[in-house]
Design a protein around this motif. Structure first.
Motif, PDB file in Angstrom:
ATOM      1  N   VAL A 277       3.287  -0.866   3.964  1.00 43.09           N
ATOM      2  CA  VAL A 277       2.707   0.424   3.609  1.00 43.09           C
ATOM      3  C   VAL A 277       3.820   1.459   3.576  1.00 43.09           C
ATOM      4  O   VAL A 277       4.679   1.514   4.462  1.00 43.09           O
ATOM      5  CB  VAL A 277       1.579   0.844   4.576  1.00 43.09           C
ATOM      6  CG1 VAL A 277       2.093   1.009   5.991  1.00 43.09           C
ATOM      7  CG2 VAL A 277       0.906   2.122   4.098  1.00 43.09           C
ATOM      8  N   SER A 278       3.836   2.258   2.512  1.00 39.46           N
ATOM      9  CA  SER A 278       4.800   3.346   2.372  1.00 39.46           C
ATOM     10  C   SER A 278       4.023   4.656   2.333  1.00 39.46           C
ATOM     11  O   SER A 278       3.154   4.844   1.476  1.00 39.46           O
ATOM     12  CB  SER A 278       5.615   3.166   1.089  1.00 39.46           C
ATOM     13  OG  SER A 278       6.525   4.230   0.915  1.00 39.46           O
ATOM     14  N   PHE A 279       4.345   5.544   3.259  1.00 38.96           N
ATOM     15  CA  PHE A 279       3.599   6.792   3.410  1.00 38.96           C
ATOM     16  C   PHE A 279       4.541   7.975   3.340  1.00 38.96           C
ATOM     17  O   PHE A 279       5.600   7.985   3.977  1.00 38.96           O
ATOM     18  CB  PHE A 279       2.869   6.800   4.758  1.00 38.96           C
ATOM     19  CG  PHE A 279       2.274   8.132   5.133  1.00 38.96           C
ATOM     20  CD1 PHE A 279       1.045   8.524   4.611  1.00 38.96           C
ATOM     21  CD2 PHE A 279       2.947   8.999   5.983  1.00 38.96           C
ATOM     22  CE1 PHE A 279       0.497   9.765   4.941  1.00 38.96           C
ATOM     23  CE2 PHE A 279       2.405  10.234   6.325  1.00 38.96           C
ATOM     24  CZ  PHE A 279       1.181  10.617   5.801  1.00 38.96           C
TER      25      PHE A 279
ATOM     26  N   GLY B  61       0.842  -1.190   0.000  1.00 39.51           N
ATOM     27  CA  GLY B  61       0.000   0.000   0.000  1.00 39.51           C
ATOM     28  C   GLY B  61       0.876   1.238   0.000  1.00 39.51           C
ATOM     29  O   GLY B  61       1.863   1.302   0.735  1.00 39.51           O
ATOM     30  N   GLN B  62       0.525   2.207  -0.827  1.00 43.87           N
ATOM     31  CA  GLN B  62       1.337   3.413  -0.953  1.00 43.87           C
ATOM     32  C   GLN B  62       0.433   4.644  -0.898  1.00 43.87           C
ATOM     33  O   GLN B  62      -0.603   4.686  -1.561  1.00 43.87           O
ATOM     34  CB  GLN B  62       2.125   3.380  -2.271  1.00 43.87           C
ATOM     35  CG  GLN B  62       3.035   2.157  -2.358  1.00 43.87           C
ATOM     36  CD  GLN B  62       3.799   2.071  -3.675  1.00 43.87           C
ATOM     37  OE1 GLN B  62       3.264   2.398  -4.735  1.00 43.87           O
ATOM     38  NE2 GLN B  62       5.035   1.616  -3.612  1.00 43.87           N
ATOM     39  N   ILE B  63       0.850   5.624  -0.114  1.00 44.46           N
ATOM     40  CA  ILE B  63       0.057   6.843   0.080  1.00 44.46           C
ATOM     41  C   ILE B  63       0.932   8.029  -0.283  1.00 44.46           C
ATOM     42  O   ILE B  63       1.985   8.255   0.315  1.00 44.46           O
ATOM     43  CB  ILE B  63      -0.460   6.935   1.522  1.00 44.46           C
ATOM     44  CG1 ILE B  63      -1.324   5.699   1.852  1.00 44.46           C
ATOM     45  CG2 ILE B  63      -1.260   8.212   1.716  1.00 44.46           C
ATOM     46  CD1 ILE B  63      -1.786   5.628   3.291  1.00 44.46           C
TER      47      ILE B  63
ATOM     48  N   LYS C 186       2.452  -5.213   9.632  1.00 45.29           N
ATOM     49  CA  LYS C 186       2.991  -4.965   8.298  1.00 45.29           C
ATOM     50  C   LYS C 186       4.194  -4.043   8.380  1.00 45.29           C
ATOM     51  O   LYS C 186       4.331  -3.234   9.307  1.00 45.29           O
ATOM     52  CB  LYS C 186       1.937  -4.392   7.364  1.00 45.29           C
ATOM     53  CG  LYS C 186       1.304  -3.091   7.810  1.00 45.29           C
ATOM     54  CD  LYS C 186       0.431  -2.485   6.714  1.00 45.29           C
ATOM     55  CE  LYS C 186      -0.626  -3.396   6.179  1.00 45.29           C
ATOM     56  NZ  LYS C 186      -1.709  -3.682   7.135  1.00 45.29           N
ATOM     57  N   ARG C 187       5.068  -4.174   7.421  1.00 51.04           N
ATOM     58  CA  ARG C 187       6.224  -3.294   7.360  1.00 51.04           C
ATOM     59  C   ARG C 187       5.762  -1.869   7.027  1.00 51.04           C
ATOM     60  O   ARG C 187       4.790  -1.673   6.297  1.00 51.04           O
ATOM     61  CB  ARG C 187       7.211  -3.790   6.304  1.00 51.04           C
ATOM     62  CG  ARG C 187       7.875  -5.097   6.678  1.00 51.04           C
ATOM     63  CD  ARG C 187       8.743  -5.619   5.554  1.00 51.04           C
ATOM     64  NE  ARG C 187       9.793  -4.691   5.166  1.00 51.04           N
ATOM     65  CZ  ARG C 187      10.665  -4.936   4.187  1.00 51.04           C
ATOM     66  NH1 ARG C 187      10.598  -6.065   3.497  1.00 51.04           N
ATOM     67  NH2 ARG C 187      11.600  -4.044   3.892  1.00 51.04           N
ATOM     68  N   VAL C 188       6.477  -0.888   7.563  1.00 45.34           N
ATOM     69  CA  VAL C 188       6.106   0.512   7.380  1.00 45.34           C
ATOM     70  C   VAL C 188       7.330   1.307   6.951  1.00 45.34           C
ATOM     71  O   VAL C 188       8.420   1.158   7.514  1.00 45.34           O
ATOM     72  CB  VAL C 188       5.527   1.108   8.683  1.00 45.34           C
ATOM     73  CG1 VAL C 188       5.201   2.582   8.502  1.00 45.34           C
ATOM     74  CG2 VAL C 188       4.290   0.340   9.124  1.00 45.34           C
TER      75      VAL C 188
END
Length: 500
Positions: free
Chosen positions: A233-235, A155-157, A254-256
């Motif tokens: 997730v990459s934010f 997931g990417q924001i 999850k990895r962040v």
């Protein structure tokens, strides 16, 4: 719908969600209004993704991963290279779309944003089949090798300040490594990301490998962070929201990856080339209206050159050409939203209340051409390092100025904030340059320049600026898991149990 009296533009842009290789409406038909920050006109009504839409996107990405992960690295890389070519073929269209959506001047979207976007996809297209594992020296008789495997669905924001460029920073390494993607652009600036999704479909990305869901952070973003089917997730965004992302991801372990705020120190020493330092420092803070996490928002000046530097710098700030970002002569456009412009103005009020001196700017510009937009003059403030405008991320064309006497004092001021993303210094002393670069508490340091980025150079920070890295080999590691494989070649295993 557009508020009464607000002009409306003809809609010629993509406005639907991109899920499973198709552009589709949200499940409940809700939409988000997207405005032009130059004049407040309505650019588009894009589909609003809710949690159910995110679930659909994750399902599509999960299905696609089972095929995509088995594509050869060369095949994945070839598609990314084709995408880079397509972005260059549509460069003018993308530049204008980014300018209309963000307020970023067309001269910059043409020369920086679009070329950097194509370069990033091209870099990771070339990286795909060159990202290698390793062999570990272990005891005789065994072979131990390490392979890097994709995380799965990521997931990417993406934030609103550089949506086109950050889309490539997120997608490029994730796809090159074999992951599938569910990406949410900001609800303020989704249009260029949706156009990239169209180009990805055109060049042949399989359905579900990339999914784009346009929605609000509180709904679509939260579901991405908490979804059990997403492995990482990459934010990129503010520190406060990033802290919430980290908390929200904890339940599913999850990895962040967090690329958060900054309060860049930009130090000018007494031996600096002042012409270069004035120009470079202006770019550091006024480029994209100061809406950059790596902005040089703190000018730390040696007392021997401070007065001369400020005379030149304030004159330059006062001469910056504000105006319609679509005009090639415009040097600084509007801030991206009315809400954000109002937030920046609160910092200027705080500076006045705390007794800081505004040397130039500090208000919205006069003139009918600015009345409907979200404009703010380039602002220079001589501030106490302990005051709000000097400690907190303003995220606008506002620079706080401090003076120092010794090298030690300069570093003390530079490292006094909790952020640590980017920083810079201007000096002709090579020994000092290396020493200060080592001592600055920052993920990136520029010497006699500022805000340089390259797809091969790791980008990220420390402290309240987050953790993890975009770009380069570091980014490929962010999107892969290490697997150690032990092979018994000819080792004789000891008999440890039973009768000898």
């Amino acid at each position: 719908m557009a508020p009464p009296g607000r002009p409306r533009r003809e809609n010629t842009v993509q406005t639907k969600l991109f899920i499973g290789g198709e552009f589709v409406e949200g499940v409940d038909g809700a939409t988000i209004d997207v405005y032009d920050p130059h004049d407040g006109s309505l650019l588009a009504e894009v589909a609003e993704a809710r949690a159910t839409d995110v679930d659909r996107a994750v399902e599509a990405a999960t299905k696609a991963f089972e095929t995509w992960r088995h594509w050869s690295a060369e095949q994945r890389g070839r598609l990314l290279l084709k995408l880079a070519d397509s972005i260059e073929e549509h460069a003018e269209e993308l530049a204008l779309l980014e300018t209309r959506d963000t307020g970023h001047p067309i001269r910059d979207t043409r020369t920086l944003d679009v070329p950097r976007t194509a370069a990033t996809f091209r870099y990771f297209g070339g990286m795909a089949d060159k990202f290698q594992g390793s062999v570990i020296p272990v005891e005789r008789g065994f072979l131990d090798y390490v392979v890097r495997e994709p995380v799965g669905v990521v997931g990417q924001i993406v934030p609103w300040n550089f949506p086109l460029m950050f889309t490539s920073w997120k997608m490029g390494p994730a796809l090159a490594a074999g992951n599938t993607v569910v990406l949410k652009p900001s609800e303020l600036t989704p249009l260029s990301t949706l156009r990239v999704a169209e180009l990805m479909a055109e060049v042949g990305f399989p359905p579900g490998v990339v999914n784009v869901v346009t929605g609000y952070g509180a709904t679509a973003g939260t579901r991405i962070v908490q979804h059990p089917g997403i492995g990482k997730v990459s934010f990129t965004g503010s520190t406060a929201v990033g802290q919430g992302v980290a908390r929200g991801a904890a339940d599913t372990l999850k990895r962040v990856h967090l690329e958060l705020g900054g309060k860049g120190a930009n130090i000018v020493y007494g031996d600096a080339d002042l012409d270069a330092a004035v120009q470079g420092s202006a770019f550091a803070i006024f480029h994209n209206q100061g809406q950059a996490c790596i902005a040089g928002s703190r000018l730390i000046l040696h007392e021997s050159v401070a007065d001369e530097f400020l005379d030149r710098f304030t004159a330059l700030a006062g001469s910056v050409r504000l105006g319609d970002p679509k005009e090639p002569t415009t040097q600084m456009g509007p801030l991206t939203s009315a809400m954000h412009r109002d937030r920046v103005l609160t910092y200027l009020d705080a500076a006045r209340n705390e007794g800081d001196e505004i040397l130039t700017g500090g208000r919205a510009p006069d003139g009918a051409e600015f009345a409907a937009g979200y404009y703010l003059e380039p602002t220079v403030i001589e501030a106490d390092p302990a005051h709000r405008v000097a400690r907190e991320e303003v995220f606008g064309p506002v620079v706080a100025v401090h003076r120092f006497r010794t090298d030690e004092e300069a570093l003390q001021i530079a490292n006094a904030v909790e952020y640590g993303l980017g920083g810079g210094l201007w000096t002709r002393d090579l020994s000092r340059a290396h020493k200060v670069a080592r001592e600055l508490r920052s993920g990136m340091v520029w010497v006699n320049s500022y805000k340089r980025v390259n797809p091969g150079s790791p980008f990220g920070g420390v402290g309240r600026s987050g953790y993890g890295r975009e770009m380069g080999f570091e980014a490929m590691h962010e999107y892969t898991e290490a697997k150690a494989v032990w092979i018994n070649v000819d080792a004789e295993l000891p008999r440890l149990y039973g009768e000898g």
